[in-house]
Design a protein around this motif. Structure first.
Motif, short mmCIF file in Angstrom:
data_model
loop_
_atom_site.label_atom_id
_atom_site.label_comp_id
_atom_site.label_asym_id
_atom_site.label_seq_id
_atom_site.Cartn_x
_atom_site.Cartn_y
_atom_site.Cartn_z
N VAL A 122 0.85 -1.20 -0.03
CA VAL A 122 0.16 0.00 -0.14
C VAL A 122 0.81 1.31 -0.08
O VAL A 122 0.54 2.19 -0.87
CB VAL A 122 -0.99 0.07 1.05
N TRP A 123 1.88 1.10 0.88
CA TRP A 123 2.76 2.45 0.89
C TRP A 123 3.62 2.79 -0.65
O TRP A 123 3.45 3.82 -0.91
CB TRP A 123 3.88 2.19 2.12
N TRP A 124 3.87 1.68 -1.18
CA TRP A 124 4.66 1.84 -2.34
C TRP A 124 3.45 2.29 -3.45
O TRP A 124 3.76 3.10 -4.26
CB TRP A 124 5.47 0.75 -2.85
N THR A 125 2.20 1.88 -3.49
CA THR A 125 1.39 1.90 -4.24
C THR A 125 0.74 3.58 -4.34
O THR A 125 0.89 4.21 -5.25
CB THR A 125 -0.13 1.16 -3.96
N GLN A 126 0.84 4.02 -2.98
CA GLN A 126 0.78 5.33 -2.83
C GLN A 126 1.78 6.28 -3.41
O GLN A 126 1.40 7.45 -4.05
CB GLN A 126 0.58 5.73 -1.31
N ARG A 127 3.03 5.89 -3.40
CA ARG A 127 4.05 6.53 -3.93
C ARG A 127 4.03 6.60 -5.59
O ARG A 127 4.51 7.58 -6.02
CB ARG A 127 5.35 6.11 -3.34
N TYR A 128 3.75 5.53 -5.87
CA TYR A 128 4.25 5.29 -7.38
C TYR A 128 2.74 5.23 -8.44
O TYR A 128 3.01 5.02 -9.44
CB TYR A 128 4.74 3.98 -7.58
N LYS A 129 1.68 5.30 -7.82
CA LYS A 129 0.36 5.30 -8.60
C LYS A 129 0.72 6.60 -9.67
O LYS A 129 0.79 7.69 -9.03
CB LYS A 129 -0.59 5.42 -7.64
N PRO A 130 0.33 6.23 -10.90
CA PRO A 130 0.61 7.32 -11.73
C PRO A 130 -0.73 8.26 -11.76
O PRO A 130 -1.79 8.11 -11.11
CB PRO A 130 0.25 6.45 -13.26
#
Length: 130
Positions: A122-130
């Motif tokens: 979830v943390w990485w998704t929030q950072r990398y979501k286009p």
């Protein structure tokens, strides 16, 4: 005793990067996090339900499960990981039985690790979501 890295954050980052271009798939990380507390068999089985939709969501869940199994192997806990298709009812039941048969302490550790792994996703998704 020395510190042992299980690479949760790195494995989560890699998974998110692999699926970064598919926004619908990337949103699965939040659903994975919500599913983790319900148990290993439910988390594992979600991939089967999603496989009917014929998109990458099921593959993302499957790749996450595979990474989780590898993490737990480093920790000395063998998590069942049979190859099972959505229509193979006998194999689905056998896999669920194997997961339920894990020693209670292993289940507790596995669920704690899976929950933390999903938090990393979830943390990485929030950072990398286009």
């Amino acid at each position: 005793m020395t510190w042992q890295s299980y690479q949760l954050d790195r494995k989560a980052q890699k998974l998110v990067l692999n699926y970064r271009d598919d926004k619908d798939v990337l949103n699965q990380a939040h659903k994975m996090r919500m599913t983790a507390p319900y148990g290993l068999e439910r988390f594992w089985g979600e991939r089967l339900r999603l496989s009917r939709e014929r998109n990458n969501k099921a593959k993302y869940w499957g790749d996450t499960w595979q990474a989780f199994v590898e993490i737990m192997a480093v920790a000395g806990v063998a998590i069942p990981n049979d190859s099972v298709g959505e229509r193979e009812t006998t194999k689905v039941q056998a896999m669920a039985t194997k997961l339920w048969a894990l020693p209670l302490e292993d289940q507790k550790v596995a669920l704690a690790v899976l929950t933390q792994f999903c938090d990393c996703l979830v943390w990485w998704t929030q950072r990398y979501k286009p």
